[in-house]
Design a protein around this motif. Sequence first.
Motif, mmCIF file in Angstrom:
data_model
loop_
_atom_site.group_PDB
_atom_site.id
_atom_site.type_symbol
_atom_site.label_atom_id
_atom_site.label_comp_id
_atom_site.label_asym_id
_atom_site.label_seq_id
_atom_site.Cartn_x
_atom_site.Cartn_y
_atom_site.Cartn_z
ATOM 1 N N TYR A 114 -98.390 -26.231 53.484
ATOM 2 C CA TYR A 114 -96.772 -25.961 54.032
ATOM 3 C C TYR A 114 -96.004 -25.385 52.498
ATOM 4 C CZ TYR A 114 -92.015 -28.260 55.027
ATOM 5 O OH TYR A 114 -91.260 -28.735 55.440
ATOM 6 N N ARG A 115 -96.441 -25.482 51.158
ATOM 7 C CA ARG A 115 -95.834 -24.244 50.476
ATOM 8 C C ARG A 115 -95.468 -23.026 51.127
ATOM 9 N NH1 ARG A 115 -98.153 -25.562 45.721
ATOM 10 N NH2 ARG A 115 -96.466 -26.998 45.627
ATOM 11 N N GLN A 116 -97.190 -23.099 50.893
ATOM 12 C CA GLN A 116 -97.414 -20.462 51.899
ATOM 13 C C GLN A 116 -96.622 -20.885 52.743
ATOM 14 O OE1 GLN A 116 -99.382 -18.644 49.560
ATOM 15 N NE2 GLN A 116 -97.766 -17.876 50.988
ATOM 16 N N ALA A 117 -96.283 -21.763 54.127
ATOM 17 C CA ALA A 117 -95.966 -21.024 55.375
ATOM 18 C C ALA A 117 -94.345 -21.405 54.776
ATOM 19 C CB ALA A 117 -95.961 -22.886 56.122
ATOM 20 N N LYS A 118 -93.300 -22.144 54.423
ATOM 21 C CA LYS A 118 -92.552 -21.904 53.726
ATOM 22 C C LYS A 118 -91.879 -20.243 53.424
ATOM 23 C CE LYS A 118 -89.769 -25.314 52.663
ATOM 24 N NZ LYS A 118 -89.103 -26.087 52.370
ATOM 25 N N ALA A 119 -93.426 -19.806 51.815
ATOM 26 C CA ALA A 119 -92.539 -18.771 51.500
ATOM 27 C C ALA A 119 -92.366 -17.112 52.835
ATOM 28 C CB ALA A 119 -93.976 -18.600 50.398
ATOM 29 N N ASP A 120 -93.897 -17.451 53.080
ATOM 30 C CA ASP A 120 -94.048 -16.727 54.644
ATOM 31 C C ASP A 120 -93.232 -16.257 55.705
ATOM 32 O OD1 ASP A 120 -96.898 -16.260 53.517
ATOM 33 O OD2 ASP A 120 -98.019 -17.023 55.188
ATOM 34 N N ARG A 121 -92.170 -17.645 55.582
ATOM 35 C CA ARG A 121 -90.870 -18.034 56.688
ATOM 36 C C ARG A 121 -89.891 -17.513 56.090
ATOM 37 N NH1 ARG A 121 -92.300 -23.200 59.196
ATOM 38 N NH2 ARG A 121 -91.531 -24.036 57.069
ATOM 39 N N GLY A 122 -89.606 -16.778 54.413
ATOM 40 C CA GLY A 122 -88.602 -16.453 53.674
ATOM 41 C C GLY A 122 -87.573 -17.676 53.291
ATOM 42 N N GLU A 123 -89.134 -18.751 53.619
ATOM 43 C CA GLU A 123 -87.898 -20.325 52.694
ATOM 44 C C GLU A 123 -88.411 -20.213 51.518
ATOM 45 O OE1 GLU A 123 -88.508 -23.115 55.659
ATOM 46 O OE2 GLU A 123 -87.526 -21.611 57.330
ATOM 47 N N LEU A 154 -102.352 -7.793 46.764
ATOM 48 C CA LEU A 154 -102.835 -8.250 45.335
ATOM 49 C C LEU A 154 -103.707 -7.901 45.417
ATOM 50 C CD1 LEU A 154 -100.153 -10.119 43.577
ATOM 51 C CD2 LEU A 154 -100.527 -8.130 42.595
ATOM 52 N N LYS A 155 -104.770 -8.728 45.971
ATOM 53 C CA LYS A 155 -106.203 -8.921 46.271
ATOM 54 C C LYS A 155 -106.528 -7.035 46.586
ATOM 55 C CE LYS A 155 -106.763 -12.904 47.641
ATOM 56 N NZ LYS A 155 -107.615 -14.287 48.498
ATOM 57 N N ARG A 156 -106.069 -6.902 47.272
ATOM 58 C CA ARG A 156 -106.506 -5.470 47.067
ATOM 59 C C ARG A 156 -106.477 -4.322 45.883
ATOM 60 N NH1 ARG A 156 -104.250 -6.530 52.537
ATOM 61 N NH2 ARG A 156 -102.372 -5.939 52.196
ATOM 62 N N GLN A 157 -105.421 -3.961 45.588
ATOM 63 C CA GLN A 157 -105.461 -3.520 44.381
ATOM 64 C C GLN A 157 -106.701 -4.273 43.161
ATOM 65 O OE1 GLN A 157 -101.626 -4.196 42.611
ATOM 66 N NE2 GLN A 157 -100.651 -3.088 44.537
ATOM 67 N N LEU A 158 -106.629 -5.190 43.235
ATOM 68 C CA LEU A 158 -107.338 -5.607 42.122
ATOM 69 C C LEU A 158 -108.776 -4.979 42.241
ATOM 70 C CD1 LEU A 158 -107.006 -9.388 41.256
ATOM 71 C CD2 LEU A 158 -105.729 -7.678 40.409
ATOM 72 N N SER A 191 -98.166 -14.523 52.297
ATOM 73 C CA SER A 191 -99.402 -14.286 53.199
ATOM 74 C C SER A 191 -99.471 -12.829 52.283
ATOM 75 C CB SER A 191 -100.209 -14.701 53.428
ATOM 76 O OG SER A 191 -99.705 -16.001 53.506
ATOM 77 N N ALA A 192 -98.685 -12.311 52.881
ATOM 78 C CA ALA A 192 -99.055 -10.123 53.000
ATOM 79 C C ALA A 192 -98.954 -9.449 51.586
ATOM 80 C CB ALA A 192 -98.143 -10.009 53.851
ATOM 81 N N GLU A 193 -97.672 -10.233 50.266
ATOM 82 C CA GLU A 193 -98.169 -9.689 49.115
ATOM 83 C C GLU A 193 -99.318 -10.366 48.356
ATOM 84 O OE1 GLU A 193 -93.115 -10.337 47.796
ATOM 85 O OE2 GLU A 193 -94.257 -12.522 48.577
ATOM 86 N N ARG A 194 -100.165 -11.040 48.940
ATOM 87 C CA ARG A 194 -100.790 -12.097 47.978
ATOM 88 C C ARG A 194 -102.033 -10.854 48.927
ATOM 89 N NH1 ARG A 194 -102.050 -17.984 47.955
ATOM 90 N NH2 ARG A 194 -100.306 -18.190 46.065
ATOM 91 N N GLY A 195 -102.149 -10.818 49.831
ATOM 92 C CA GLY A 195 -103.327 -9.325 51.303
ATOM 93 C C GLY A 195 -103.542 -8.415 49.662
#
Length: 73
Positions: free
Chosen positions: A46-55, A69-73, A63-67
Amino acid sequence: MGSKYTKRYTEEFKRDAFALVDSSDKTVAAVARELEISSESLRGWYRQAKADRGEGGSGEQTSAERGELKRQL
């Protein structure tokens, strides 16, 4: 100590679960009980969904930002 087996849920199941929280007067814990899942798992989805919606608040990453960061590591 936790189980060595982790149950995986589809993205569709996760979307439906947090949509149920949004569309009802029920708490995250109540919905989680009904779906027989961990309330902490549902709370995280729920927290992640809200972040993805800008809330999201308090600097939650999308999720895009997390992805990225993972690619950069």
